[in-house]
Design an enzyme around this catalytic site. Sequence first.
Site, mmCIF file in Angstrom:
data_model
loop_
_atom_site.group_PDB
_atom_site.id
_atom_site.type_symbol
_atom_site.label_atom_id
_atom_site.label_comp_id
_atom_site.label_asym_id
_atom_site.label_seq_id
_atom_site.Cartn_x
_atom_site.Cartn_y
_atom_site.Cartn_z
ATOM 1 N N ASP A 265 90.542 -49.670 39.048
ATOM 2 C CA ASP A 265 89.350 -50.267 38.438
ATOM 3 C C ASP A 265 89.736 -51.443 37.547
ATOM 4 O OD1 ASP A 265 86.883 -50.823 37.322
ATOM 5 O OD2 ASP A 265 86.978 -49.165 35.887
ATOM 6 N N SER B 96 81.135 -47.091 31.322
ATOM 7 C CA SER B 96 80.559 -48.328 31.840
ATOM 8 C C SER B 96 79.437 -48.907 30.972
ATOM 9 C CB SER B 96 80.091 -48.073 33.273
ATOM 10 O OG SER B 96 79.884 -49.285 33.961
ATOM 11 N N HIS C 42 86.113 -47.142 39.567
ATOM 12 C CA HIS C 42 85.361 -47.302 38.322
ATOM 13 C C HIS C 42 84.780 -45.981 37.811
ATOM 14 C CE1 HIS C 42 83.358 -49.364 35.148
ATOM 15 N NE2 HIS C 42 82.146 -49.187 35.649
#
Length: 210
Positions: free
Chosen positions: A162, A111, A188
């Site tokens: 995701d 991320s 995610h």
Amino acid sequence: MSQVEHADGTIQVQDQKLFFRETRPASGQAARFSVLLLHGLHFSSETWQKLGTLLKLAEAGYRAVAIDLPGLGHSKEAVAPASIGELAPGSFLMDVVDALNLGPPVVISPSLSGMYSLPFLTSPGSQLRGYVPVAPICTDKISATDYASVKTPTLIVYGSQDPMGSTSFEHLKQLPHHKVLVMEGAGHPCYLDKPEEWHQGLLNFLRDLA
């Protein structure tokens, strides 16, 4: 089960103090190589400790080091070298690697941490043994030419639920030497949703790098 050693500490990187956690094979056992674990916006190095990733890596013979990124976790006082969503200088992670004496590491980058890892990955002469992006941000800020020039073996990981993972994959698939691990039903932070699959996939990838 292999014996391991744990340590916490801080390093000085570009005039900023960063916190790290380290788990490694016990004294007398040489580590295969180093794995540097980054994290997302709402996470920290503690995520990898609680999940057991640091322990599993050390038990498998790797030196596992997780840092708290600037402004987050125990590095909250540190000032980030770029705004969230902008690419940080590739020199930042280079200096982290040097400060920790990691040698050419494998970098795990979920991320938010893509803003740090992608410039490092694509820097000329970057010393990376392997790259494990987990739905990172900023994949659209790297040119096709820069992606194509990367020689680093890569394991692209994301959860099937995701949207950011599939979007980032459209860019990351330009990396010439990549494999893909899609975790079915995971979101995610897919490593939290399916930790056993995450650890098995990661360890298999690292084994192939030896």
